[in-house]
Enzyme design. Sequence first.
Site, PDB file in Angstrom:
ATOM      1  N   LYS A  52       0.840  -1.425  -0.050  1.00  0.00           N
ATOM      2  CA  LYS A  52       0.202   0.530   0.126  1.00  0.00           C
ATOM      3  C   LYS A  52       0.748   1.418   0.046  1.00  0.00           C
ATOM      4  O   LYS A  52       0.495   2.396  -0.400  1.00  0.00           O
ATOM      5  CB  LYS A  52      -0.968  -0.128   1.249  1.00  0.00           C
ATOM      6  CG  LYS A  52      -1.851  -1.028   1.280  1.00  0.00           C
ATOM      7  CD  LYS A  52      -2.804  -0.808   2.195  1.00  0.00           C
ATOM      8  CE  LYS A  52      -3.858  -2.201   1.790  1.00  0.00           C
ATOM      9  NZ  LYS A  52      -4.917  -2.626   3.269  1.00  0.00           N
ATOM     10  N   GLN A  96      -4.786  -1.075   9.330  1.00  0.00           N
ATOM     11  CA  GLN A  96      -4.749  -2.704   8.697  1.00  0.00           C
ATOM     12  C   GLN A  96      -5.275  -3.206   9.259  1.00  0.00           C
ATOM     13  O   GLN A  96      -5.196  -3.797  10.731  1.00  0.00           O
ATOM     14  CB  GLN A  96      -3.396  -3.050   8.451  1.00  0.00           C
ATOM     15  CG  GLN A  96      -2.917  -4.323   7.839  1.00  0.00           C
ATOM     16  CD  GLN A  96      -3.743  -4.057   6.528  1.00  0.00           C
ATOM     17  OE1 GLN A  96      -3.356  -3.639   5.236  1.00  0.00           O
ATOM     18  NE2 GLN A  96      -4.447  -5.269   6.025  1.00  0.00           N
ATOM     19  N   ASP A 119     -10.950   2.922   3.582  1.00  0.00           N
ATOM     20  CA  ASP A 119     -11.341   1.663   2.670  1.00  0.00           C
ATOM     21  C   ASP A 119     -13.036   1.155   3.266  1.00  0.00           C
ATOM     22  O   ASP A 119     -12.636  -0.308   2.891  1.00  0.00           O
ATOM     23  CB  ASP A 119     -10.953   0.851   4.688  1.00  0.00           C
ATOM     24  CG  ASP A 119      -9.455  -0.297   4.670  1.00  0.00           C
ATOM     25  OD1 ASP A 119      -9.421  -0.363   3.541  1.00  0.00           O
ATOM     26  OD2 ASP A 119      -8.604  -0.385   5.295  1.00  0.00           O
TER      27      ASP A 119
HETATM   28  N1  GUN Z   1      -6.891  -7.268   5.892  1.00  0.00           N
HETATM   29  C1  GUN Z   1      -7.548  -7.513   4.889  1.00  0.00           C
HETATM   30  N2  GUN Z   1      -7.890  -6.943   3.667  1.00  0.00           N
HETATM   31  C2  GUN Z   1      -7.859  -5.320   4.108  1.00  0.00           C
HETATM   32  C3  GUN Z   1      -7.750  -3.990   3.921  1.00  0.00           C
HETATM   33  O1  GUN Z   1      -8.510  -4.344   2.529  1.00  0.00           O
HETATM   34  N3  GUN Z   1      -8.162  -3.072   4.689  1.00  0.00           N
HETATM   35  C4  GUN Z   1      -7.205  -3.475   5.887  1.00  0.00           C
HETATM   36  N4  GUN Z   1      -7.735  -2.157   6.358  1.00  0.00           N
HETATM   37  N5  GUN Z   1      -7.505  -4.550   6.330  1.00  0.00           N
HETATM   38  C5  GUN Z   1      -7.075  -6.154   5.687  1.00  0.00           C
END
Ligand code: GUN
Length: 284
Positions: A52, A96, A119
Amino acid sequence: MAQIIDGKAISAQIKDEVKEEVAKLKEQGCEIALAVIQVGSDPASSVYVRNKKRACEYVGIESVSYEVSEDTTQEELLELVEKCNKDPKIRGILVQLPLPKHMDEDEILLAIDPKKDVDGFHPVSVGNMVIGEDGFLSCTPAGIIQLLKRSNISIEGKECVVVGRSNIVGKPMAMLLLRENGTVTICHSRTKDLKEVCKRADILVVAIGKPKFIDDSYVKDGAVIIDVGIHRNENNKLCGDVDFEKVEPKASAITPVPGGVGPMTIAMLMQNCLESNKLFGEKN
Ligand code: GUN
């Protein structure tokens, strides 16, 4: 031979579009920053977070990284989220998941300012998506809609079957397919005769977290298959929830693993960071 839906190429295209828009905003003196919060050092989460941050760098969005220890308390994390909420430079906040077991994930997600919820997990974002108002869309399902659209696969009037009902993928996926005028069925662990329901699908989205669970006996001739799963098999090779070798000859289009749905999540996160400016941005 099925059309192989190239998520890597489509995500690259989206990131390039975002990059161009971000450059224009910068010319107008507007900077976008994303706060990336990771609690603990789960190896899979570390890979996602690194990717990311790399994507941010590519498109020209600043990432402000908060890597805090596993034993951070709920209160400390809430304080950090609040600090990011108040910081005008930060346009998006990403916590996350999963969080360590001692934490209440729902309370943390609820603390994120919905204007910065890139998100799309906050109940306000989910509500806006359901009623068709502007707001952030959950990245993986939004990415799947883009995969379909950019592969010229129409959704309108199609029988869409979603296998899996998670808050992150299954439920928002069903809503977005409905928004595109699909006829949608959601299946889950208690569904009776899963195979028969899947065989009705023109578009089958599989997010059940079981390696190679869906074989050709679940698939109608000419169906479009979207595989959200990602696993390592006994030979340490990546595979999805769908048995690609068995299903591909029967499908009209299919996403591979890797290189299908996976790359789209981050591309849509970048798109959401850009949208944060359009949706709610006052100049910083
Ligand atoms: N953990 C697995 N997929 C995601 C996601 O798309 N966003 C976040 N914040 N955590 C995750």
